[in-house]
Design a protein around this motif. Structure first.
Motif: not given
Lengths: 293, 375
Positions: A25-54
């Motif tokens: 669980w500790a490994l999983m937690g740190s892996e997830l925190s790395v994934l979701f602290r990435r700028l790229r991950t957020w950029a992709m989620l923002l792009a996805l969020a833009a679709i319904p907004l558009l």
């Protein structure tokens, strides 16, 4: 990526600091925190969020109503009921946007670490290669769910903000209240997340073969497009039930009354098969290769 | 080194195991079933005795009619004007695969859902109310049925031969009826019992009807009959010189328990365009192969030549609606033949002559042309 060596303690750091085998669980937690602290991950989620907004803004700004049976399904319902924004957005993002983001995340899993030179540190700690594979895949699966829920949730919010909201008409012509329709939106998001699990497993397998993450990402996305093209060729009809993208658009079965669970089950079974097969290939490659970087 | 290759073992084994599991699953579905032997007459009597009044199930239909694929394979918006809409809808319905769900509870409650991709067409009957709904264009039609029971409530599979006096069936037992049916069809059709099979998880007898004539396109009709309830579970039409069934319709899952009553409660959604229709006479039976005399005015009454499976039905000029020939789908579906156009499928051939006459039958095109030739 800067996050790996920066503020976020990566699995390597965590694993090295802990004595003996670190908790999964500790490994999983740190892996997830790395994934979701990435700028790229957020950029992709923002792009996805833009679709319904558009979609919501475009429908809101057009003066004349969308005629029925034109454009993507449900588009004509949006102006009457904002809850259809999320469903239309999910429908629009299924063929390309969702596979694209999942391909980026899944293709990056192993190849990204190898490219950064962090893979061998991850494996210096006695975490085990199999466990690393499993954790990388679990993180990609979490991203699948996050991505689809993002589209659904932003769609509902945009719909509530811009359009009247009321009981939702299902494909069968029956009407359900707002609460149940939110539940169904979540179900669709879950269905799509399950649908993407097979692709994520394929991305993980490809990722073990290369040190260049872009190559793995591109290959994964190309495979998803090829699978959908093959699904549209009547000449390959015998192949259709075996394609991992075959059930992607069948989430509409969750919008019938009563819900038809057959495709949900069939889809889960198919994705499970792909996870097993791609997982076995990833295992074969990752446990037998020389980690040089 | 060998250790390293062993790591690849799962990569080879897992896909093989998955393929084996999938194949085993499909083999199991077609595995031989043992049922106590029954004669064809007993099976037909079983259908006649069947008293299934409530069920819910999923029907799967597939067809290999040999028709060219129409570009618009989706549901057609029912509001689209044009005389060819009915024809195109029928061809779309029969010529492309479909999944549908059916719910029945007694004679007056029924729901039928054709599940299209991202759309659905519904027929709901609840007592006197009959609703048609098409989600593709959000349109609904409401029909108030007359008080008398509509003909649809009769069991549709009890096909009474034409020469049978329609007043007597109540007096005879299903067994006697079966014998009479067999005697009536015997000159043209060989009725045999096929190997028992499994349909939708239920064991079923198979009744095979094979035309004795070699002049027809039809090779055989296979009817699967539930061994427990006598309910027909599936039908399959095979064409000559074609390995895949030309048309098959069967339950993929079925439950004989009564569906929830909420399934039949239909209120049209807000915003739907609703068309109100009333019928005073009983609903006409749709798509009858041999239209009953009297349903057509005398000028368009068809003439029938040949008998049994070789029957050719000839319609005089004026039977085709005006818009049909100019529709783009018409040119795609038919091919030019001397004197007109022909629609050839693996089961049915239709010859439409330039002078307006139409010939149809389950026979090759040459027979239609021979029938059309002036004597």
């Amino acid at each position: 990526m800067a996050a790996r060596g920066g503020a976020a303690p990566g699995p390597a750091a965590r694993a090295a600091s802990a004595s003996g085998r670190p908790g999964a669980w500790a490994l999983m937690g740190s892996e997830l925190s790395v994934l979701f602290r990435r700028l790229r991950t957020w950029a992709m989620l923002l792009a996805l969020a833009a679709i319904p907004l558009l979609i919501a803004t475009a429908v809101r700004l057009t003066s004349h109503p969308v005629p029925p049976a034109r454009g993507p399904a449900f588009l004509d319902r949006i102006s009457q009921n904002g809850l259809f924004v999320g469903m239309t957005a999910m429908l629009v993002s299924v063929p390309l946007f969702l596979p694209l983001t999942v391909g980026v995340v899944a293709g990056d899993t192993i190849a990204g670490e190898a490219n950064l030179g962090t893979l061998r540190y991850l494996l210096v700690a006695p975490a085990g290669r199999v466990r690393l594979l499993l954790i990388k895949y679990a993180a990609a699966a979490v991203f699948c769910l996050t991505a689809t829920v993002t589209v659904a949730a932003v769609g509902v919010l945009a719909g509530v903000a811009l359009f009247p909201v009321g009981p939702v008409t299902l494909l069968s012509g029956d009407t359900i209240d707002v609460g149940e329709s939110l539940l169904r939106s979540l179900l669709i998001a879950a269905y799509l997340a399950v649908s993407l699990l097979g692709l994520a497993a394929i991305g993980l397998a490809i990722s073990t073969f290369t040190d260049i993450p872009v190559g793995a990402m591109a290959a994964t996305v190309v495979l998803s497009v090829m699978s959908q093209v093959a699904d549209n060729l009547p000449q390959l009809e015998w192949l259709h039930p075996w394609l991992f993208s075959h059930y992607w658009l069948d989430f509409a079965d969750l919008l019938r009354q009563p819900i038809s669970w057959t495709t949900f089950g069939g889809n889960a079974l198919l994705q499970g098969g792909y996870i097993l097969a791609a997982g076995a290939i990833a295992y074969g490659r990752f446990t037998s290769k020389d980690i040089l970087s | 080194m060998t250790r390293r290759w062993l790591r690849w073992l799962p990569a080879a084994m897992v896909p093989a195991a998955l393929t084996a599991a999938a194949l085993a699953g499909s083999y199991q579905a077609g595995a031989a079933v043992s049922l106590p032997g029954k004669s064809a007459a007993e099976i037909i009597a079983m259908i006649g005795r069947s008293d299934v009044r409530a069920l819910s199930g999923t029907l799967r239909q597939s067809s290999e009619l040999g028709l060219p694929q129409l570009p618009s394979a989706g549901p057609l918006p029912s509001a689209r004007p044009g005389a060819n809409q009915g024809l195109a809808a029928v061809i779309e319905l029969l010529g492309t695969p479909h999944t549908a769900r059916i719910y029945l509870d007694g004679p007056s409650k029924a729901r039928f859902q054709i599940m299209d991709t991202l759309a659905e067409r519904d027929v709901v009957r609840n007592g006197k109310d009959l609703w048609l709904y098409n989600s593709a264009d959000n349109s609904a039609a409401h029909i108030t049925l007359p008080d008398a029971p509509a003909p649809g409530t009769r069991t549709p599979h009890a096909h009474v031969p034409a020469d049978q006096d329609p007043k007597t069936p109540e007096m005879t037992t299903p067994e006697a009826l079966a014998q009479r049916f067999l005697a009536a069809v015997d000159p043209s059709t060989e009725v045999t019992v096929g190997d028992p099979t499994t349909v939708a998880g239920r064991t079923a007898y198979q009744l095979v009807l094979k035309p004795r004539s070699t002049g027809t396109l039809l090779d055989s009709v296979t009817l699967a009959v539930d061994s427990a309830s006598g309910l027909p579970l599936g039908i399959q039409l095979r064409a000559r010189e074609q390995a895949a069934p030309a048309f098959s319709l069967a339950f993929s899952d079925i439950s004989l328990a009564a569906p929830e009553s909420s399934v039949f409660a239909f209120t049209p959604p807000r915003g739907a365009s609703i068309e109100e229709k009333t019928v005073t006479s009983p609903v006409p039976v749709p798509e009858s192969k041999h239209p009953a005399p009297g349903t057509h005015p005398a000028a368009t009454r068809p003439t029938v030549t040949g008998k049994g499976w070789d029957t050719v039905v000839a319609f005089p000029a004026g039977v085709l609606p005006a818009g049909v020939r100019s529709a783009p789908a018409f040119a795609q579906l038919t091919q030019a033949v001397p004197g007109g156009r022909a629609l050839s499928s693996s089961l049915v051939t239709v010859l439409m002559l330039d002078d307006g006459r139409v010939f149809a039958g389950m026979v090759p095109l040459e027979r239609l042309q021979a029938a059309a030739a002036p004597q």
